[in-house]
Design an enzyme around this catalytic site. Structure first.
Site, PDB file in Angstrom:
ATOM      1  N   GLY B  18      32.322  52.893  47.611  1.00 55.82           N
ATOM      2  CA  GLY B  18      31.902  52.407  46.293  1.00 55.82           C
ATOM      3  C   GLY B  18      30.451  51.965  46.348  1.00 55.82           C
ATOM      4  O   GLY B  18      29.850  51.916  47.427  1.00 55.82           O
ATOM      5  N   SER B  19      29.858  51.622  45.190  1.00 55.18           N
ATOM      6  CA  SER B  19      28.427  51.320  45.189  1.00 55.18           C
ATOM      7  C   SER B  19      28.118  50.035  45.963  1.00 55.18           C
ATOM      8  O   SER B  19      27.189  49.983  46.766  1.00 55.18           O
ATOM      9  CB  SER B  19      27.890  51.248  43.760  1.00 55.18           C
ATOM     10  OG  SER B  19      28.479  50.174  43.075  1.00 55.18           O
ATOM     11  N   LYS B  43      39.771  59.438  50.602  1.00 52.46           N
ATOM     12  CA  LYS B  43      38.536  60.013  51.149  1.00 52.46           C
ATOM     13  C   LYS B  43      38.553  60.085  52.680  1.00 52.46           C
ATOM     14  O   LYS B  43      37.513  60.277  53.316  1.00 52.46           O
ATOM     15  CB  LYS B  43      37.314  59.210  50.669  1.00 52.46           C
ATOM     16  CG  LYS B  43      37.115  59.347  49.163  1.00 52.46           C
ATOM     17  CD  LYS B  43      35.734  58.937  48.714  1.00 52.46           C
ATOM     18  CE  LYS B  43      35.571  59.195  47.226  1.00 52.46           C
ATOM     19  NZ  LYS B  43      34.336  58.662  46.688  1.00 52.46           N
ATOM     20  N   GLU B  98      34.715  39.265  43.741  1.00 56.32           N
ATOM     21  CA  GLU B  98      34.811  38.164  42.785  1.00 56.32           C
ATOM     22  C   GLU B  98      35.712  38.587  41.627  1.00 56.32           C
ATOM     23  O   GLU B  98      35.657  39.738  41.201  1.00 56.32           O
ATOM     24  CB  GLU B  98      33.416  37.812  42.240  1.00 56.32           C
ATOM     25  CG  GLU B  98      33.464  36.719  41.193  1.00 56.32           C
ATOM     26  CD  GLU B  98      32.098  36.250  40.718  1.00 56.32           C
ATOM     27  OE1 GLU B  98      31.082  36.826  41.140  1.00 56.32           O
ATOM     28  OE2 GLU B  98      32.076  35.308  39.912  1.00 56.32           O
ATOM     29  N   GLU B 209      31.110  21.813  46.112  1.00 51.70           N
ATOM     30  CA  GLU B 209      30.814  21.703  44.684  1.00 51.70           C
ATOM     31  C   GLU B 209      32.001  21.050  43.988  1.00 51.70           C
ATOM     32  O   GLU B 209      33.039  20.826  44.616  1.00 51.70           O
ATOM     33  CB  GLU B 209      30.486  23.090  44.090  1.00 51.70           C
ATOM     34  CG  GLU B 209      31.604  24.104  44.225  1.00 51.70           C
ATOM     35  CD  GLU B 209      31.166  25.544  43.895  1.00 51.70           C
ATOM     36  OE1 GLU B 209      30.006  25.892  44.132  1.00 51.70           O
ATOM     37  OE2 GLU B 209      32.006  26.282  43.395  1.00 51.70           O
ATOM     38  N   HIS B 248      31.680  29.535  38.978  1.00 50.57           N
ATOM     39  CA  HIS B 248      32.792  29.801  39.888  1.00 50.57           C
ATOM     40  C   HIS B 248      34.113  29.412  39.223  1.00 50.57           C
ATOM     41  O   HIS B 248      34.198  28.376  38.573  1.00 50.57           O
ATOM     42  CB  HIS B 248      32.639  28.979  41.169  1.00 50.57           C
ATOM     43  CG  HIS B 248      31.573  29.496  42.085  1.00 50.57           C
ATOM     44  ND1 HIS B 248      30.902  28.683  42.965  1.00 50.57           N
ATOM     45  CD2 HIS B 248      31.076  30.730  42.268  1.00 50.57           C
ATOM     46  CE1 HIS B 248      30.025  29.409  43.648  1.00 50.57           C
ATOM     47  NE2 HIS B 248      30.105  30.655  43.237  1.00 50.57           N
TER      48      HIS B 248
END
Lengths: 405, 296
Positions: B18-19, B43, B98, B209, B248
């Site tokens: 994938g990219s 593949k 993500e 966080e 997030h």
């Protein structure tokens, strides 16, 4: 994603959860029509008119224009349009909406479920949510229905019943039964509660919800168990596999700037401060907000431009931040890793020139790949943009900008 | 020694062709990471970036002896990719993806229980042991080799911290990006424990966080464990309002213990040096090491 109470109840019903029946209406006339329909279907002759907004505390909240509460009782069909009129189109202020309140576009006309009978009606509390510490869903229940659960947790934590659910096995019947008994129920009511909890869990798990809060759950005088309210939150990351739920999104409940930012692929949250910021990465964005505060300002927003900070995203970010009249300065903080700082700098200059009339000072802090070159591009652009490389310098530039303003 | 990944790690890339997978696998190879192949179902048998492509992780492990996997698979299939890697005997799974639904991650985490495997992430920048292996998407040049370990929920904030530490004349042993999702494989305490037990790490920078209790759990563990190494902490989101998600998925204040102030207080009470400003991470780390007599 939050949905309205009436939508939440539709979702619950689909999974076999018994709810207080009702229909949504957008005008007083429609309110009367659906009330008539509700009367024919359920036999109710009292009607609860409930404002539909994405915030709690509606019952005690006040509609600014009319003084009506957000949830009112109509004791006859004829009273329905008049009561609906007191809410529809008004601005409802509750403890959760903030002082500016929320505009009410819809009301739910619901059946009266507190009718007298053999037993006294009693309210309970039920919710299902993710317990992050355990990486499991938990059912929370309490006999203190109608109360704010945070308050119950603080003053009488022993009154909160918790049951964790194994994600691989799901909710087992004994767990639902245990919760129902712990709520002090017996006989028919206990069995009804087991059914209620089981269907509620099915609804939760099958709709990829991240929170269900049913407060109150009512045991009626004939021992039925019903959801009288429904606060439903769906996991945004799972909406791709729930097209029907995704369609329930009501953008009129969201901040227009946040909606616009989302369309440009930016993650933006509007805040009340005077210094705007544009950052790559959520953690660094929050840290940048903190830097603004430590520099004597208040953050006007959270804005994460994500991995690809380029001229387009920077321009979109600028335009959104500049629409906020409170913004007195803008701090752009980019840590160039994969994205190169010279490209970001060119993007900033390009976007700045394109927008033209920017009247607030801008501080651009570029660090990482080609940071020095990025700073040079900013400094030589001839624009009223200050550059910084080290985070501390950026904080000092913000301080200077605020003192100069 | 370092932790999780080193020059001997044999790394495969799931979502290789994938990219995202292509770009970052290329960067990892350029960095010197021992990438032995990749997996893209359908593949298998092809060659990509001069490395073999396999249809399944099992096949890749059998052929290459891979022990580390990095996942770039799209969110809808990523939880399954994690379970596939664990099933195939991969020891360290690093999930970059993500946006994985919480329900899927809950099942994946349950699946990993009792297996000899460590999951880092998802929604993380990965893990880097400078000079040995970069298994992630971080800019490698920022991280110079040294003896400070980093544990962080955030990507760019990790780079920021590493940059400050390097500019303070120090270096990084291993930086672990644990991820910003509500359900992650390696919570703060587990990552801190790895670095606490690593003889090549002298001090730990712990960046958290708002949201969740991971930092509090880690802080209490650090004290119970005897505060063996200096720990420098920062919590992002001191100015974040309650009830709003800050980028997030896990960064949301739901209760009193979720706030930056509450976490910072718990961290201080447990002997951690907490900085108020993210600009002070590097200086505070240098000072802590000096006070501990670990650098001149």
């Amino acid at each position: 994603m939050n949905i309205h109470e009436y939508q939440g109840k539709e979702l619950l019903k689909k999974w076999g959860v018994k709810v207080q029946e009702g229909y949504v209406a957008e005008t007083p006339e429609e309110a009367k029509q659906v009330a008539q329909k509700l009367h024919e279907e359920t036999g109710t002759s009292w009607y609860v008119v409930k404002a539909q907004i994405h915030a709690g505390g509606r019952g005690k909240g006040k509609v600014q224009e009319t003084g009506s509460n957000g949830v009112v009782l109509a004791k006859s069909l004829d009273e329905v349009p008049e009561k609906a009129k007191g809410i529809l189109g008004g601005t409802l202020v509750t403890i959760q909406t903030g002082a500016e309140g929320k505009k009410v576009n819809k009301v739910l006309i619901a059946q009266d479920v507190y009718y007298p009978g053999e037993h006294k009606p009693k309210e309970y509390y039920l919710s299902i949510l993710l317990d992050r510490a355990k990486s499991r869903n938990v059912i929370m229940a309490s006999t203190e229905g109608g109360m704010d659960i945070e308050e119950v947790a603080e003053h009488t934590p022993e009154k909160i019943i918790k049951e964790w659910i194994d994600p691989a096995i799901g909710l087992r019947p004994f767990q639902a039964s245990k919760v129902a008994f712990k709520l002090g129920l017996e006989g028919k009511a206990q069995k009804e509660m087991v059914k209620f909890i089981t269907s509620l869990y099915n609804a939760y798990i099958n709709s990829d919800a991240s929170q269900f809060e049913i407060n109150p759950v009512l045991k009626t005088s004939d021992e039925q168990i019903l959801a009288v309210d429904a606060k439903v939150n769906i996991d945004d990351n799972a909406l791709y596999r729930h097209k029907d739920l995704a369609e329930m999104r009501d953008v009129s409940e969201e901040d227009p700037l946040e909606v616009e930012a989302g369309e440009s692929g930016l993650n933006y949250v509007k805040l009340d401060g005077n210094v705007g910021c544009m950052v790559n990465g959520a953690g660094l964005a929050m840290a940048t907000m903190d830097i603004i505060k430590l520099s004597g300002g208040e953050p006007a927003n959270f804005l994460d431009v994500g991995g690809g900070a380029n001229a387009q995203t920077v321009e979109a970010g600028f335009r959104i931040i500049l629409k906020d009249p409170n913004v007195k300065a803008i701090l752009i903080n980019i840590f160039g890793g994969i994205v190169r700082c010279d490209r970001v700098a060119n993007g900033v200059v390009e976007a700045y020139k394109k927008i033209g009339d920017i009247r607030v000072p801008i501080i651009v802090r570029l660090q990482g790949t080609n940071a020095e070159e990025g700073a040079r591009i900013i400094d030589e652009s001839g624009l009223k943009v200050k550059s910084a490389v080290v985070l501390k310098d950026a904080a000092d530039r913000v301080k200077e900008a605020l003192q100069g303003a | 020694m370092s932790v999780l990944v080193n020059k001997n790690s044999k790394v495969i890339v799931q979502g290789f062709t994938g990219s995202e997978g292509t770009f970052h696998a290329g960067q990892m190879i350029e960095y010197g990471t021992n990438v032995v192949g990749g997996v893209t179902p359908g593949k298998g048998g092809q060659t990509h970036l001069d490395k073999p492509v396999f249809n399944s992780v099992a096949e890749a492990v059998e052929t290459t002896g891979a022990d580390v996997s990095i996942i770039f698979v799209p969110p809808a299939f990523a939880a399954d990719a994690i379970m596939e890697a664990a099933d195939a005997g991969i020891k360290v799974i690093i999930a970059i993806t993500e946006g994985i639904p919480v329900k899927d991650m809950m099942i994946a985490k349950e699946y990993l229980k009792g297996k000899e495997v460590r999951l880092v992430g998802p929604n993380c920048p990965g893990v880097i042991t400078p000079g040995e292996a970069k298994v992630g998407i971080m800019p490698g040049f920022v991280f110079k080799s040294g003896r400070v370990g980093i544990v962080s929920k955030s990507g760019t904030l990790t780079y920021e911290a590493a940059d400050q530490i390097v500019k303070a004349g120090l270096g990084i042993s291993t930086a672990i990006g644990i991820g910003g999702d509500p359900i992650i494989g390696t919570p703060t305490k587990d990552a801190v424990e790895l670095l606490m037990n690593d003889p090549e790490t002298d001090a730990i920078v712990m960046i958290g966080e708002i949201g969740g209790n991971y930092e509090a759990v880690a802080a209490r563990w650090i004290k119970e464990n005897g505060n063996k190494k200096p720990v420098i902490g920062f919590i992002a989101g001191q100015t974040a309002p309650p009830g709003r998600r800050m980028g997030h998925a896990g960064a949301i204040i739901g209760g009193a213990e979720d706030t930056a102030a509450a976490k910072m207080k718990i961290m201080r009470e447990n002997g951690i040096t907490v900085v108020e400003s993210p600009a002070e991470i590097g200086a505070a780390t240098a000072k802590a090491l000096k006070e501990a007599g670990l650098v001149a």
